[in-house]
Each structure stands twice: as structure tokens, then as C-alpha cells.
Design an enzyme around this catalytic site. Structure first.
Site, PDB file in Angstrom:
ATOM      1  N   GLU A  28       0.832  -1.210   0.000  1.00 12.26           N
ATOM      2  CA  GLU A  28       0.000   0.000   0.000  1.00 12.26           C
ATOM      3  C   GLU A  28       0.864   1.256   0.000  1.00 12.26           C
ATOM      4  O   GLU A  28       2.073   1.208   0.259  1.00 12.26           O
ATOM      5  CB  GLU A  28      -0.920   0.004   1.217  1.00 12.26           C
ATOM      6  CG  GLU A  28      -0.177   0.047   2.536  1.00 12.26           C
ATOM      7  CD  GLU A  28      -0.985   0.714   3.643  1.00 12.26           C
ATOM      8  OE1 GLU A  28      -1.445   1.852   3.443  1.00 12.26           O
ATOM      9  OE2 GLU A  28      -1.132   0.087   4.708  1.00 12.26           O
ATOM     10  N   LYS A 162      -3.883  -1.787  14.489  1.00  8.86           N
ATOM     11  CA  LYS A 162      -3.048  -0.838  15.245  1.00  8.86           C
ATOM     12  C   LYS A 162      -3.608  -0.682  16.663  1.00  8.86           C
ATOM     13  O   LYS A 162      -4.808  -0.541  16.850  1.00  8.86           O
ATOM     14  CB  LYS A 162      -3.002   0.501  14.513  1.00  8.86           C
ATOM     15  CG  LYS A 162      -2.159   0.421  13.238  1.00  8.86           C
ATOM     16  CD  LYS A 162      -1.989   1.747  12.583  1.00  8.86           C
ATOM     17  CE  LYS A 162      -3.151   2.108  11.691  1.00  8.86           C
ATOM     18  NZ  LYS A 162      -3.202   1.403  10.424  1.00  8.86           N
TER      19      LYS A 162
HETATM   20  N1  PSU Z   1      -0.389   0.493   8.637  1.00  9.66           N
HETATM   21  C1  PSU Z   1       0.625   1.257   9.111  1.00  9.66           C
HETATM   22  N2  PSU Z   1       0.512   2.610   8.937  1.00  9.66           N
HETATM   23  C2  PSU Z   1      -0.585   3.184   8.292  1.00  9.66           C
HETATM   24  C3  PSU Z   1      -1.636   2.370   7.817  1.00  9.66           C
HETATM   25  C4  PSU Z   1      -1.486   1.013   8.018  1.00  9.66           C
HETATM   26  O1  PSU Z   1       1.595   0.749   9.671  1.00  9.66           O
HETATM   27  O2  PSU Z   1      -0.624   4.402   8.132  1.00  9.66           O
HETATM   28  C5  PSU Z   1      -2.835   2.970   7.098  1.00  9.66           C
HETATM   29  C6  PSU Z   1      -3.468   1.924   6.178  1.00  9.66           C
HETATM   30  O3  PSU Z   1      -3.506   2.469   4.876  1.00  9.66           O
HETATM   31  C7  PSU Z   1      -4.871   1.731   6.721  1.00  9.66           C
HETATM   32  C8  PSU Z   1      -5.163   3.085   7.273  1.00  9.66           C
HETATM   33  O4  PSU Z   1      -5.786   1.326   5.721  1.00  9.66           O
HETATM   34  O5  PSU Z   1      -3.915   3.386   7.942  1.00  9.66           O
HETATM   35  C9  PSU Z   1      -6.356   3.077   8.187  1.00  9.66           C
HETATM   36  O6  PSU Z   1      -6.942   4.331   8.162  1.00  9.66           O
HETATM   37  P1  PSU Z   1      -8.418   4.574   8.758  1.00  9.66           P
HETATM   38  O7  PSU Z   1      -8.270   4.234  10.213  1.00  9.66           O
HETATM   39  O8  PSU Z   1      -8.695   6.049   8.508  1.00  9.66           O
HETATM   40  O9  PSU Z   1      -9.352   3.673   8.016  1.00  9.66           O
END
Ligand code: PSU
Ligand code: MN
Length: 314
Positions: A28, A162
Site C-alpha cells: 500500500e 493498530k
Molecule cells: N499500517 C501502518 N501505517 C498506516 C496504515 C497502516 O503501519 O498508516 C494505514 C493503512 O492504509 C490503513 C489506514 O488502511 O492506515 C487506516 O486508516 P483509517 O483508520 O482512517 O481507516
């Protein structure tokens, strides 16, 4: 209406791997643009690609650039993405709009899954997926990543959700959505920066071959959706949950005070954790992403080695 066709460009390496049926690992780009500061973001992106290559697969970092869906980026494209601060964060809701407007955007887990599947790639490595945010009972902030896992057939290798999130609720939602959640090599789900979460894993697998077989069996059975593989951070890189917890509390309190909402929440929390931990959270993040790239490569190789008839219905 030629202009409304999806414009997709494979990098040279990815095009070659596709031709020969070689293993490919999607990566990604939101982690580059919104997940890590410069220059560690571009350094990590390169290291992740090198790790996939060293493991015997081809990396395909995915992003939308000038409306074109790129499957595999060259070093100039990667560097430009990492340097710019006006790149959109794309998910299922807005990736097509970005392409129609000839915009530039980085793909989240959800959007990368969609793009990988469109490009015929079944394995994807990331850091941590999005999930149910703490306080979601009033904010309703639940990442689109979870819905995506329920409907798009891609193996997503992460280090858990996370730990800034509400982990029990995240895994409850995944269960409701019917997403196979697999801990790799241990009985407990990992928690991104830490190896343990206190939550038992619904499924445990110890080899890439088993993961590949379960994925193909699910498809052959006609059940849509992906696989979530939760790969614990390497021991020497982990930060114990008790150490991370106060940083998370502080970052969450600041986000609430500043009224940070929607797409800005995750990038804000990750950036604050980086500052509060004096860089320790980022070092751990980099280590876990590399570890995930290795396992994803093994899964892609295992899938590419399955006999033709086993994968006939993919
Ligand atoms: N994993 C990481 N760092 C990130 C992300 C994932 O180590 O920044 C990103 C991914 O792209 C994931 C997003 O889809 O964070 C989630 O964002 P949200 O909580 O707004 O859906
Ligand atoms: Mn959200």
C-alpha cells in the site's frame, strides 16, 4: 468514452511476473504518505520492496497518479509520493472518483485490496489494518478496511490492528463479517507494536502453505472475501503493551481536544506516537512491515506453486 476506462499501468517487473505467473506481493502507499514521516517513509518503502525481492517475489506498490492506477512504482514515483503533502488518502469510497478526476492518491488497505484484486494479485503486505476506533459507540468511526476484508479475495498480512484502536471490538466486527483472522505461529493475536494482545486468535497457522491452501479452499467453496493474517512483530523490535499504553492515552486525549475526526484520526495518532515515543514507535513499525513483507512473499510463492487444478476457479 475511452477516457472513462480504468487506466492501469504495471511496472516492468510486475508485468514480467504477471506474464510468467511469478509470485507478486501488493504493497500500500498510505503508509508512505500518511503513516510515516519523510524520509523514513521512502526509505521504508524501498526496504520493503527489497525484502520482497530477496524473498523471491515481485513487489507491487500501488497508488493513483494523475488518474492512472499504478501497480508497481519506480523510484521517482515513490520518492515524489513520499515528498508531497497534498496526496489524497484513498479508500473504497473515493478511489474511483480520484481516477475520474485524474487526481493523485495513496491507497489504504481497503483501496489496495480493491486494486490488487483488479490487477490479479492475491497477496498484500501492510503494517496494521484500520479497525474500530476507541469511542466508536459514539463516533461510529470504523475503518472501511474491515468491510473490504469481508468482500475482496486478498490475503492481507499485517501485525494485527493498530493498538490505537479498540482491539476487542475490531476483532468482534471481523468475526461478524466472516473474515478468517489467522495468527501466524502463536495462539494469541498480536497488537501491532507488541506481540501479545490478550485476545485469543480465532485461527492459528504455522506455515505459508497452510494459509495458501485455506485461501484457495475458501474460494473454491464460493465464499467471497479475504484473509487477515496477523504476524507478530519480531521479538527484538517489539514495544511492550504497558510502554505503549500511556503514549496512546495521551495521543487520543489530544485528538479529542483538537476535534480530529474521520480520515485524519489515524495519521494524527501515528504521528503523535512517533513524537511521544521519540521515534521508537516508528522503528517498531518499520521492523514489523519488513517482517510482514517476508511472510507475504512466502504466501505468494506458496500460492504460485499450487497445482493448476487447485486454483482453477480463482
Ligand atoms: N499500517 C501502518 N501505517 C498506516 C496504515 C497502516 O503501519 O498508516 C494505514 C493503512 O492504509 C490503513 C489506514 O488502511 O492506515 C487506516 O486508516 P483509517 O483508520 O482512517 O481507516
Ligand atoms: Mn475512520
Amino acid at each position: 468514452m475511452n477516457t472513462l476506462k480504468v487506466e492501469m499501468k504495471f511496472s516492468e517487473d510486475v508485468a514480467k511476473a504477471k506474464e510468467t505467473g511469478g509470485p507478486i506481493v501488493a504493497l500500500e502507499s498510505t503508509i508512505i504518505t500518511h503513516g510515516m514521516p519523510y524520509p523514513q517513509n521512502v526509505e521504508t518503502a524501498r526496504l520493503v520492496e527489497d525484502t520482497v525481492r530477496a524473498a523471491g517475489a515481485t513487489p507491487a506498490t500501488i497508488a493513483v497518479i494523475g488518474g492512472c492506477l499504478h501497480i508497481g512504482l519506480d523510484d521517482n514515483e515513490l520518492t515524489e509520493l513520499a515528498l508531497r503533502d497534498d496526496v489524497a488518502k484513498l479508500s473504497r469510497a473515493d478511489i474511483a472518483a480520484c481516477m475520474a478526476r485524474k487526481g493523485t492518491g495513496a491507497t489504504t488497505v481497503a483501496a489496495t485490496m480493491i486494486a490488487a484484486h483488479y490487477a490479479g494479485i492475491a497477496v498484500f503486505a501492510t503494517g496494521g489494518i484500520g479497525g474500530v476506533h476507541r469511542g466508536a459507540e459514539s463516533s461510529f468511526d470504523i475503518s472501511a478496511d474491515l468491510q473490504e476484508l469481508a468482500q475482496t479475495p486478498v490475503n492481507v498480512v499485517c501485525a494485527g490492528a493498530k493498538a490505537i484502536l479498540d482491539l476487542p471490538k475490531t476483532f468482534e466486527v471481523l468475526e461478524t463479517l466472516g473474515v478468517p483472522v489467522i495468527a501466524y505461529g502463536q495462539d494469541e493475536l498480536p497488537a501491532f507494536w507488541s506481540r501479545q494482545s490478550g485476545l485469543p486468535a480465532p485461527l492459528r497457522f504455522d506455515t505459508a502453505d497452510e494459509i495458501a491452501a485455506a485461501f484457495v479452499m475458501r474460494r473454491n467453496f464460493g465464499v467471497p472475501g479475504g484473509h487477515l493474517i496477523a504476524n507478530p512483530i519480531p521479538q527484538k523490535a517489539e514495544i511492550p503493551a504497558e510502554t505503549v499504553a500511556p503514549w496512546i492515552e495521551t495521543a487520543l486525549a489530544e485528538a479529542a481536544e483538537k476535534g480530529i475526526s474521520a480520515k485524519a484520526v489515524t495519521p494524527f495518532l501515528l504521528q503523535r506516537l512517533f513524537e511521544l515515543s521519540e521515534g521508537a514507535s516508528l522503528a517498531a513499525n518499520i521492523s514489523l512491515v519488513l517482517n510482514n513483507a517476508r511472510l507475504a512473499s512466502e504466501i505468494a510463492i506458496a500460492l504460485s506453486r499450487l497445482p493448476e487444478d487447485a486454483v482453477a476457479t480463482i
